[in-house]
Design an enzyme around this catalytic site. Structure first.
Site, PDB file in Angstrom:
ATOM      1  N   GLY A 158       0.731  -1.259   0.235  1.00 35.87           N
ATOM      2  CA  GLY A 158       0.070   0.072  -0.322  1.00 35.87           C
ATOM      3  C   GLY A 158       0.766   1.276  -0.084  1.00 35.87           C
ATOM      4  N   GLY A 206      -0.001   4.134  -0.057  1.00 33.38           N
ATOM      5  CA  GLY A 206      -0.796   5.639   0.850  1.00 33.38           C
ATOM      6  C   GLY A 206      -0.069   6.246   1.725  1.00 33.38           C
ATOM      7  N   PHE A 207      -0.891   7.120   2.791  1.00 33.95           N
ATOM      8  CA  PHE A 207       0.007   8.017   3.866  1.00 33.95           C
ATOM      9  C   PHE A 207       0.765   6.954   4.754  1.00 33.95           C
ATOM     10  CE2 PHE A 207      -3.431  11.091   2.634  1.00 33.95           C
ATOM     11  CZ  PHE A 207      -2.527  12.075   2.218  1.00 33.95           C
ATOM     12  N   GLU A 232     -18.513  17.810   1.946  1.00 29.59           N
ATOM     13  CA  GLU A 232     -17.748  18.665   1.225  1.00 29.59           C
ATOM     14  C   GLU A 232     -18.188  18.259  -0.421  1.00 29.59           C
ATOM     15  OE1 GLU A 232     -13.353  18.622   3.730  1.00 29.59           O
ATOM     16  OE2 GLU A 232     -13.838  16.943   2.206  1.00 29.59           O
ATOM     17  N   ASP A 277      -6.423   2.423   7.869  1.00 25.50           N
ATOM     18  CA  ASP A 277      -7.616   2.167   7.524  1.00 25.50           C
ATOM     19  C   ASP A 277      -7.714   0.458   7.689  1.00 25.50           C
ATOM     20  OD1 ASP A 277      -8.904   4.362   7.602  1.00 25.50           O
ATOM     21  OD2 ASP A 277      -8.786   4.470   5.363  1.00 25.50           O
ATOM     22  N   ALA A 292      -5.806  10.386   7.577  1.00 19.86           N
ATOM     23  CA  ALA A 292      -4.463  10.410   7.063  1.00 19.86           C
ATOM     24  C   ALA A 292      -3.412  10.650   8.018  1.00 19.86           C
ATOM     25  CB  ALA A 292      -4.350  11.608   5.731  1.00 19.86           C
TER      26      ALA A 292
END
Length: 735
Positions: free
Chosen positions: A312, A314-315, A472, A601, A617
């Site tokens: 992964g 991601g962050f 949003e 997550d 994040a």
């Protein structure tokens, strides 16, 4: 014991390097802006009163080899053209050179002031060394030399040679000049110490210090620190007391612009160091050869170096990989996509505010400078924990000694997966471009429709879920309909679109304090969004939705109601919570598998004062940093760090052009202040300077013009007529 001491020293030096990397670009930019405005104001004044400028050129500071009119024109041109280039960092050396000449002419032909000498020394710095990281020159440095522009390559070589050979001399010049001024001041003080004590008692007293002690300390600093500056020993530490003295004198005795220039020059030494011609550089070379870790160098990897696999990009995954940059291990990052995605701004892509390239960065480019890291493009299908290998769908196996799962989550439909074709979620770039396609296509279909009921159905948008993503998304769609598409259609008015935000709970943004939730709901209502709290979605199909028994014709539905973890728990056969997240221990390792970690997550962790760590994040990044520290300690044989504790910095959500909410515990913000803070935070957290500058400019343009620039319909030009089965997802990038 020695290894533990080295580790502590390494961490301290890492913090110092991080502070330097963060401070130097900003400090350099501030110096350039100060110099630019000083010369620019002078040029504007000359242009405003040109007769006076000509009079001064003839009588006050005539240049013997130039006609006064020519001299005045050249001076004004230099002061009007050079400063913008200096501020932007574009052709910085060429811009600084005429400004340097102007400063010297002003000093020796008109009015001798220390300020002109300060400006000249700073401009010499920029002529020789160029601008810092926050400059267009640095952005263009990689591609310009190989371009077709005349003399680009030879010019680049010339400038590189100037920096290489003259740069050390320029840094030495700055050190010697500063040292000489302070050393003479120290000699004056020690020659007449009684007068010095009297001055400290009456003119510039130092709080909490007796005048005698303050005078002695000041004199000692002005005699010792300059010597250290000259030989370049402990140079940064030697400059700090001189900075402190300058600040005290300016605050307590005499406020003068010269003190600001002293701070600039001393700050350059602190930020950039003494340069090659110094004992510090010699000592650094010795340390680099004996203790490469202390010098910030990655250690040489042995053949049997431990293998760390991170799944992964991601962050969380990137934080784990970067945290192992100086650990003696081989790191392999696996992701099904080649880019790192800034998910908090994904809704901006979905609503035509940004393009995917603005919020996504190739993973390989982010890890280009980390030699122990390798990137693999692949789709993970499982983990063989007994053989300690990661399984890819194409049949490959990637062995590991330590495994980090940062596989993130995807949108979940609470067991109603058949709704997905009609209500796409928002977790990846493909989701965002599909939502954008459906959103823009809805207006096109409404323009083409002749039946009023069908047109109304096309102009009805339902967002399911009142969390930050739903809020949003609803606000951005309302802004697009009311402003972004204004005047572009003839049969419809986009502002008449109905945006419905459906939330099963009693309020939107349920994780925020109730007053902020109420403020967000009010802001949405002011944009024309209908907030339907306490409402449950019962059916979703191609014709619309059923909400709490009421049928709503709507051809466009978006899902922001829930998430589901990746299949990581199934791969490991490990315990999981109701959302499918792997249950982990205090060090974020999986129960029964101490060499397997789950973060972001993917993990169900109670590392927030006993509460579940949120799927944000910052939580993923903190988890990645912690796991990297645990693995590094294991490899080095050190004591493991303390259990993971998530530190919540705050929560932000935006609603529209001037509306947002921010929760920092005791501090809560709403309205324009929260909106500006939200924008600044999101720009700063983007990966890469290009993305930060691009997003900031895109937002600024859209804010002023009320126009989104990426309203592209890609893919099929008609909405789907029949449901398509959801493709199983083996892996999602971490949030």
């Amino acid at each position: 014991m020695i290894d533990r001491t080295l580790h502590r020293a390494e961490r301290a030096l890492d913090l110092l390097r991080l502070a330097q990397r963060a401070a130097w670009p900003v400090f350099d930019l501030l110096i350039r802006l100060w110099l630019a405005q000083t010369f620019w104001v002078s040029g504007v004044v000359k242009l405003h009163d040109w007769e006076q400028a000509l009079f001064l050129a003839r009588t006050e500071y005539p240049v013997s080899w130039l006609d006064p009119v020519t001299a005045a024109v050249l001076g004004a041109a230099v002061e009007l053209i050079g400063p913008p280039l200096l501020a932007l960092g574009l052709a910085t050396r060429a811009a600084a050179l005429p400004l340097l000449a102007l400063s010297l002419i002003t000093q020796y032909a008109y009015l001798a002031l220390d300020q002109h000498l300060f400006q000249a020394v700073l401009l010499v710095w920029y002529v020789v060394l160029g601008a810092g990281p926050l400059s267009l020159d640095r952005r263009l440095a990689r591609g310009l030399p190989g371009s077709a522009l005349p003399f680009a390559q030879s010019g680049a070589r010339l400038l590189a040679g100037l920096t290489r050979y003259a740069g050390p001399l320029a840094q030495l010049l700055v050190r010697y000049w500063i040292a000489g001024v302070f050393f003479r001041s120290g000699l004056t003080k020690i020659t007449d110490f009684e007068t010095t004590v009297l001055l400290f008692r009456s003119e510039y007293s130092v709080p909490l210090l007796p005048p005698e002690l303050a005078a002695a300390a000041s004199t000692a600093f002005e005699l010792i620190c300059p010597v250290l500056l000259v030989i370049g020993l402990g140079t940064r530490l030697a400059a700090l007391p001189l900075i402190g003295m300058t600040l005290v004198i300016d605050a307590t005795y005499l406020h003068h612009v010269d003190h600001l220039y002293w701070l600039m020059l001393l700050g350059l030494i602190v930020a950039r160091g003494p340069g090659p011609l110094s004992l510090d550089r010699v000592i650094a070379g010795i340390v680099r050869s004996r203790f490469p870790r202390l010098a910030g160098m990655a250690p040489a990897l042995p053949e049997d170096a431990p293998r760390v696999v991170v799944v992964g990009g991601g962050f969380g995954g990137l934080a784990a990989v970067r945290g192992l940059a100086r650990t003696a291990c081989r790191v392999t990052l696996i992701d099904r996509r080649n880019h790192h995605l800034f998910q908090p701004l994904l809704y901006q892509v979905a609503t035509a505010g940004l393009s995917p390239a603005d919020i996504a960065t190739p993973i390989r480019s982010l890890l280009r400078d980390q030699p122990n890291a390798r990137v693999l493009l692949g789709d993970v299908s499982g983990v063989d924990s007994s053989e300690q290998s990661v399984l890819l769908e194409d049949g490959r196996r990637v062995p590991y000694d330590q495994l980090v799962l940062a596989t993130g989550a995807r949108h979940g439909y609470f067991g109603r997966e058949e709704w997905e074709p009609f209500a796409p979620g928002l977790k990846k770039v493909e989701d965002a471009t599909e939502i954008r396609r459906r959103l823009l296509l809805a207006f096109e279909e409404a323009e083409n429709a002749t039946d009023p009921e069908l047109r109304r159905a096309h102009l009805t948008f339902v967002i399911v879920g009142g969390g930050p993503t739903g809020v949003e998304l609803a606000g951005a769609i309302a802004e697009l309909a009311r402003h972004g598409l204004a005047g572009e259609f003839r049969a419809i008015d986009p502002a008449e679109a109905q945006i419905l935000l459906v939330q099963s709970g009693s309020r939107v943004l349920p994780t925020f304090p109730e007053p902020l939730s109420a403020s967000a709901a009010a802001s949405l209502e002011s944009l024309g969004v209908r907030v339907m709290t306490g409402s449950r979605v019962e059916t979703v199909d191609a014709q619309g939705v059923t909400v709490s028994g009421r049928r709503i014709p709507a051809r466009t539905v978006f899902w922001a109601a829930g998430v589901m973890a990746s299949p990581a728990a199934q791969w490991l056969g490990a315990p999981a919570d109701s959302a499918g997240r792997v249950k982990v221990g205090p060090d974020l390792s999986v129960t029964g598998l101490p060499n397997v970690f789950a973060i972001g997550d993917t993990a169900a962790s109670d590392g927030w004062d006993g509460q579940p760590v949120p799927g944000l994040a910052p939580a993923a990044k903190q988890g990645g940093i912690h796991v990297a520290a645990v693995i590094a300690a294991r490899i080095a044989g050190r004591t493991a760090p303390a259990p993971f504790r998530y530190r919540h910095a705050g929560s932000l959500a935006t609603i529209g052009r001037k509306a947002a909410v921010a929760d920092f515990g005791r501090l809560r913000l709403t309205g324009a202040a929260a909106w500006w803070l939200w924008g600044a935070v999101h720009v700063l957290f983007l990966s890469g300077m290009r993305n930060r500058i691009g997003v900031a400019l895109e937002w600024f343009w859209a804010y002023l013009t009320l126009r989104q620039g990426t309203r592209l319909i890609t893919g099929p030009s008609t909405p789907p007529k029949t449901p398509e089965p959801a493709r199983p997802r083996a892996l999602e990038t971490a949030s």
